[in-house]
Design a protein around this motif. Structure first.
Motif, PDB file in Angstrom:
ATOM      1  N   GLN A  13      34.220  30.229  33.111  1.00  0.00           N
ATOM      2  CA  GLN A  13      34.521  31.766  32.720  1.00  0.00           C
ATOM      3  C   GLN A  13      34.612  32.761  33.041  1.00  0.00           C
ATOM      4  O   GLN A  13      34.865  33.672  33.051  1.00  0.00           O
ATOM      5  CB  GLN A  13      34.633  30.918  31.323  1.00  0.00           C
ATOM      6  CG  GLN A  13      37.122  32.211  30.350  1.00  0.00           C
ATOM      7  CD  GLN A  13      36.225  31.693  29.609  1.00  0.00           C
ATOM      8  OE1 GLN A  13      35.889  30.486  29.142  1.00  0.00           O
ATOM      9  NE2 GLN A  13      37.188  32.470  28.552  1.00  0.00           N
ATOM     10  N   ILE A  14      32.944  32.945  32.738  1.00  0.00           N
ATOM     11  CA  ILE A  14      32.975  34.414  32.389  1.00  0.00           C
ATOM     12  C   ILE A  14      32.241  34.149  33.941  1.00  0.00           C
ATOM     13  O   ILE A  14      32.135  35.624  34.017  1.00  0.00           O
ATOM     14  CB  ILE A  14      31.621  34.601  31.835  1.00  0.00           C
ATOM     15  CG1 ILE A  14      32.771  33.857  29.933  1.00  0.00           C
ATOM     16  CG2 ILE A  14      30.474  35.494  31.420  1.00  0.00           C
ATOM     17  CD1 ILE A  14      30.187  33.521  29.226  1.00  0.00           C
ATOM     18  N   GLU A  16      32.959  33.526  36.724  1.00  0.00           N
ATOM     19  CA  GLU A  16      35.126  34.373  37.551  1.00  0.00           C
ATOM     20  C   GLU A  16      35.493  35.514  37.051  1.00  0.00           C
ATOM     21  O   GLU A  16      35.999  36.060  37.720  1.00  0.00           O
ATOM     22  CB  GLU A  16      36.287  33.268  37.660  1.00  0.00           C
ATOM     23  CG  GLU A  16      35.837  31.679  37.611  1.00  0.00           C
ATOM     24  CD  GLU A  16      36.885  30.784  37.145  1.00  0.00           C
ATOM     25  OE1 GLU A  16      37.653  30.894  36.913  1.00  0.00           O
ATOM     26  OE2 GLU A  16      36.747  29.858  38.247  1.00  0.00           O
ATOM     27  N   ALA A  17      34.875  35.994  35.822  1.00  0.00           N
ATOM     28  CA  ALA A  17      35.049  36.844  35.563  1.00  0.00           C
ATOM     29  C   ALA A  17      34.519  38.404  35.869  1.00  0.00           C
ATOM     30  O   ALA A  17      35.229  39.513  36.557  1.00  0.00           O
ATOM     31  CB  ALA A  17      35.125  37.322  33.885  1.00  0.00           C
ATOM     32  N   ARG A  20      35.641  38.670  39.619  1.00  0.00           N
ATOM     33  CA  ARG A  20      37.436  39.243  39.981  1.00  0.00           C
ATOM     34  C   ARG A  20      36.868  40.916  39.682  1.00  0.00           C
ATOM     35  O   ARG A  20      37.407  42.003  39.908  1.00  0.00           O
ATOM     36  CB  ARG A  20      38.340  38.707  38.701  1.00  0.00           C
ATOM     37  CG  ARG A  20      39.076  37.661  38.527  1.00  0.00           C
ATOM     38  CD  ARG A  20      39.724  37.179  37.875  1.00  0.00           C
ATOM     39  NE  ARG A  20      39.353  38.080  36.497  1.00  0.00           N
ATOM     40  CZ  ARG A  20      38.955  36.242  35.909  1.00  0.00           C
ATOM     41  NH1 ARG A  20      38.824  35.251  36.541  1.00  0.00           N
ATOM     42  NH2 ARG A  20      38.823  36.714  34.478  1.00  0.00           N
ATOM     43  N   VAL A  35      32.675  42.819  31.219  1.00  0.00           N
ATOM     44  CA  VAL A  35      32.294  41.540  32.187  1.00  0.00           C
ATOM     45  C   VAL A  35      33.754  40.355  30.548  1.00  0.00           C
ATOM     46  O   VAL A  35      34.448  39.580  30.871  1.00  0.00           O
ATOM     47  CB  VAL A  35      31.380  40.419  31.968  1.00  0.00           C
ATOM     48  CG1 VAL A  35      31.542  38.489  32.713  1.00  0.00           C
ATOM     49  CG2 VAL A  35      31.012  41.196  34.205  1.00  0.00           C
ATOM     50  N   GLU A  38      36.626  40.563  30.180  1.00  0.00           N
ATOM     51  CA  GLU A  38      37.684  40.631  30.912  1.00  0.00           C
ATOM     52  C   GLU A  38      37.202  38.942  30.957  1.00  0.00           C
ATOM     53  O   GLU A  38      38.555  37.705  31.393  1.00  0.00           O
ATOM     54  CB  GLU A  38      36.766  40.427  32.500  1.00  0.00           C
ATOM     55  CG  GLU A  38      37.738  39.931  34.263  1.00  0.00           C
ATOM     56  CD  GLU A  38      38.651  40.715  34.814  1.00  0.00           C
ATOM     57  OE1 GLU A  38      39.760  39.818  35.047  1.00  0.00           O
ATOM     58  OE2 GLU A  38      38.799  41.194  34.110  1.00  0.00           O
ATOM     59  N   ALA A  39      36.830  38.263  30.851  1.00  0.00           N
ATOM     60  CA  ALA A  39      36.496  36.633  30.153  1.00  0.00           C
ATOM     61  C   ALA A  39      36.808  36.642  29.151  1.00  0.00           C
ATOM     62  O   ALA A  39      37.515  35.005  28.585  1.00  0.00           O
ATOM     63  CB  ALA A  39      34.916  36.287  30.261  1.00  0.00           C
ATOM     64  N   GLU A  40      37.450  37.485  28.620  1.00  0.00           N
ATOM     65  CA  GLU A  40      38.149  36.938  27.658  1.00  0.00           C
ATOM     66  C   GLU A  40      37.999  36.473  26.142  1.00  0.00           C
ATOM     67  O   GLU A  40      37.232  35.569  25.507  1.00  0.00           O
ATOM     68  CB  GLU A  40      39.743  36.487  27.531  1.00  0.00           C
ATOM     69  CG  GLU A  40      40.417  37.494  27.731  1.00  0.00           C
ATOM     70  CD  GLU A  40      41.853  36.528  28.141  1.00  0.00           C
ATOM     71  OE1 GLU A  40      41.949  34.612  28.238  1.00  0.00           O
ATOM     72  OE2 GLU A  40      42.653  37.547  28.689  1.00  0.00           O
TER      73      GLU A  40
END
Length: 203
Positions: A13-14, A16-17, A20, A35, A38-40
């Protein structure tokens, strides 16, 4: 009971942030805070999984490379149980081109990492050996083609592999910039492979 955390999924998840953000504006000014947003996830959680910014960039790159290898294996498996060496080499080279959304995004991320490859020793080490490893793979496949009569014996497998890999890698940016169509890039690879594989034995 507390919900179990899938740590690999959280790391992805991180990562992929990071990817992006890389495709949208490069990596030079990306911060841990950006980051995390973006990764929430919280910045503290991000640091728990990756540590420093440099470690984060390195970790995200390794996950990207693992993904690329897995995707390549799956696409090569689709060639069938007994593909010829021509088809396998072609499949390997096509992985170097942004031919679909997944490969296009991957190569955009690699482009964003390029400056970091030049200035960061840890990232440079990850990138340094990849082309040679790919050349050795292609050279080995061509040599197998020679053993099975698909490639003439007078072909220099190592030299051809170096040329083919460099050519495919060199077309990445022109396809990304839409200076050359994906179809034209594939046609150029096929033209060069036709010089090497002069028979269809084993196809």
């Amino acid at each position: 009971m507390p919900r179990q955390v899938d740590h690999d999924q959280r790391r992805r998840q991180i990562a992929e942030a990071v990817w992006r953000l890389a495709t949208r504006g490069g990596l030079e000014d990306v911060t841990l805070r950006q980051v995390a947003a973006e990764a929430e996830v919280s910045a503290r959680l991000l640091q728990y999984y990756f540590g420093t910014r440099d470690q984060l960039l390195l970790g995200a790159l390794k996950i990207l490379n693992d993904d690329a290898e897995q995707q390549a294996r799956e696409r090569l498996a689709m060639l069938g149980d007994t593909p010829g060496m021509h088809a396998i080499v072609r499949g390997v080279l096509l992985e170097l081109l942004p031919l679909d959304e997944e490969r296009r995004n991957r190569h955009l991320v690699y482009a964003a990492y390029f400056v970091r490859f030049l200035t960061d020793p840890a990232l440079a080490e990850v990138a340094h050996d990849a082309p040679l490893a790919l050349e050795n793979l292609v050279a080995g496949l061509i040599a197998q083609g020679q053993e099975t009569g698909q490639v003439p014996r007078n072909i220099d497998a190592a030299a051809e592999a170096a040329f083919l890999v460099a050519g495919a890698e060199g077309m990445q940016s022109s396809v990304l910039l839409r200076q050359r169509s994906a179809e034209d890039a594939i046609a150029m690879i096929d033209h060069q492979l036709a010089r090497v594989f002069t028979t269809t034995n084993g196809e």
